[in-house]
Design a protein around this motif. Structure first.
Motif: not given
Length: 157
Positions: A66-71, A88-99
């Motif tokens: 969870l901390l990885t995705v949220v950070s 920045g928004t691509i990074l946000i989307g990739l974080a959710l895909i990583g989750g």
């Protein structure tokens, strides 16, 4: 006939015969029934909702997925705030895909598990994919152009 209460029992302790479940709000034991309850009193922990590290590890280590995705989402928001919208928004989307990938690969992900594994994976994956696609299509100079969307927008307005 008994002369008094049995050892370990108070004289006015309620007594229930047969199978007994947890006590009711007033402290009296309830009989168990196999019927589905009219009102849900509790929810089950989602599958994979256990700790991601042993129980004696510090809290951040137990919740590292969870901390990885949220950070990563926080870093994406920070980058977006400093005027690098697309990155920045691509990074946000990739974080959710990583989750979604973490939810699929790891047996226990801690608080990253909210619903069933399938529902979490689909939710994180679809939202992350939509954010990445929208970021790639954002104006000016889109990275991705979908030809029929221009005609669709033209005919709907």
């Amino acid at each position: 006939m008994s002369a008094g209460p049995e050892p370990g029992q108070t004289p006015d302790a309620p007594e229930a015969k047969g199978a007994v479940s947890a006590p009711s709000p007033d402290g009296r034991p309830r009989k168990v029934t196999r019927r589905f309850p009219l009102f849900t009193r509790d929810t089950a922990r989602p599958e994979g909702g256990g700790r991601a590290a042993p129980g004696d590890a510090p809290a951040p280590a137990r919740q590292w997925p969870l901390l990885t995705v949220v950070s990563t989402v926080g870093l994406g928001l920070l980058i977006t705030a400093f005027d690098a919208f697309r990155f920045g928004t691509i990074l946000i989307g990739l974080a959710l895909i990583g989750g979604a990938v973490l939810r699929w690969m790891l047996p226990d992900v801690g608080m990253l598990a909210v619903r069933s594994r399938f529902t979490d994976m689909v939710t994180y994956g679809v939202l992350g994919g939509a954010i990445v696609l929208l970021a790639m299509m954002a104006q000016p100079d889109p990275i991705l152009e979908i030809p029929f969307l221009d005609d669709t927008l033209h005919y709907t307005i």
